[in-house]
Scaffold this motif. Sequence first.
Motif, mmCIF file in Angstrom:
data_model
loop_
_atom_site.group_PDB
_atom_site.id
_atom_site.type_symbol
_atom_site.label_atom_id
_atom_site.label_comp_id
_atom_site.label_asym_id
_atom_site.label_seq_id
_atom_site.Cartn_x
_atom_site.Cartn_y
_atom_site.Cartn_z
ATOM 1 N N GLY A 141 12.576 104.431 61.422
ATOM 2 C CA GLY A 141 12.556 104.491 59.874
ATOM 3 C C GLY A 141 13.570 104.082 59.358
ATOM 4 N N PHE A 142 13.910 104.707 58.062
ATOM 5 C CA PHE A 142 14.854 104.082 57.151
ATOM 6 C C PHE A 142 15.117 105.158 56.179
ATOM 7 C CE2 PHE A 142 10.698 102.565 55.799
ATOM 8 C CZ PHE A 142 10.663 103.000 54.525
ATOM 9 N N ASP A 143 16.565 105.042 55.516
ATOM 10 C CA ASP A 143 16.826 105.844 54.169
ATOM 11 C C ASP A 143 17.046 104.648 53.146
ATOM 12 O OD1 ASP A 143 16.875 108.208 55.883
ATOM 13 O OD2 ASP A 143 19.192 107.878 56.263
ATOM 14 N N TYR A 144 16.417 105.334 51.956
ATOM 15 C CA TYR A 144 16.302 104.237 50.886
ATOM 16 C C TYR A 144 16.497 104.751 49.598
ATOM 17 C CZ TYR A 144 11.832 106.200 49.495
ATOM 18 O OH TYR A 144 10.849 106.968 49.277
ATOM 19 N N GLU A 145 16.933 103.962 48.374
ATOM 20 C CA GLU A 145 16.958 104.057 47.123
ATOM 21 C C GLU A 145 15.935 103.143 46.275
ATOM 22 O OE1 GLU A 145 21.399 105.816 46.914
ATOM 23 O OE2 GLU A 145 20.984 103.837 46.039
ATOM 24 N N ALA A 146 14.669 103.609 46.023
ATOM 25 C CA ALA A 146 13.851 102.810 45.190
ATOM 26 C C ALA A 146 14.489 102.816 43.708
ATOM 27 C CB ALA A 146 12.440 103.388 45.169
ATOM 28 N N ALA A 147 14.645 101.670 43.257
ATOM 29 C CA ALA A 147 15.698 101.785 42.056
ATOM 30 C C ALA A 147 15.103 100.528 41.008
ATOM 31 C CB ALA A 147 17.118 101.210 42.230
ATOM 32 N N ILE A 148 15.462 100.721 39.857
ATOM 33 C CA ILE A 148 15.191 99.777 38.825
ATOM 34 C C ILE A 148 16.566 99.480 37.940
ATOM 35 C CG2 ILE A 148 14.047 99.409 36.433
ATOM 36 C CD1 ILE A 148 11.529 100.862 37.614
ATOM 37 N N PRO A 149 16.866 98.431 37.818
ATOM 38 C CA PRO A 149 18.092 97.989 37.141
ATOM 39 C C PRO A 149 18.053 98.318 35.657
ATOM 40 C CG PRO A 149 17.347 96.233 37.718
ATOM 41 C CD PRO A 149 16.318 97.335 38.379
#
Length: 231
Positions: A141-149
């Motif tokens: 799996g993975f660690d993440y940040e789903a982001a919008i600039p």
Amino acid sequence: MFLRIARCSATAAAFAMTVALMLPQPSRAQTPPPATAPTKPPVAAPAAPPSPAPAAKPETKPAEPSPVAPEGITTKPSDAFGEDATLTAKPIVYFKGSGTWDKAYATISGALKKVEAYVAKAGLKTDGLPMTIFLATDDLGFDYEAAIPLAEAPKDPPHGEISAGQSPAGHALKFVHRGSYDSLDDTYEAITNYLDDKRLESKNVLIEQYVTDPVTADQKNLVINIFVLVN
């Protein structure tokens, strides 16, 4: 008698003339010629400075061809594959979480949906494409940040599951993926081989920038810019 006297007179006269010629005559002073001013030599014109040698043209090295994706990876001629890029930090709002690879697309699209809803509700101005910042990965799996600039940081910081921060900055390589999210495995394998061939070391930070929004786009026809931060 007269003839003798006349002859004697003539003889005396001749003798007197002879004596007169034998006496030194006074020398006549010779008038020197008028002095002439010395003639000045002609002034030579200054020599023209030597013409400068033509500047040597710098050697231009032929431009290296842009790297292309290996066979089996769906791309267009204009798509980047290993293109140098410099990322600038931007203010972002994001949802942070963890996921497994077998449900990666659903996890990421669901997280971005939450961030988009927050941006719309808060009336924030976006400045760029939605993205996922992968902070750590392993086989499962993975660690993440789903982001919008954003164009600027929010004046009222978000609360709860949405946070504010900045996107990563630095030297990166850009790759383009076209196709389904599941086929990303092939693109990432090609990227790994490219880094190995170039002997480049990744900072273990990956960014997926979605040209087609995974919230609304067909999952089989995605266009994703992948940025790999390198040392």
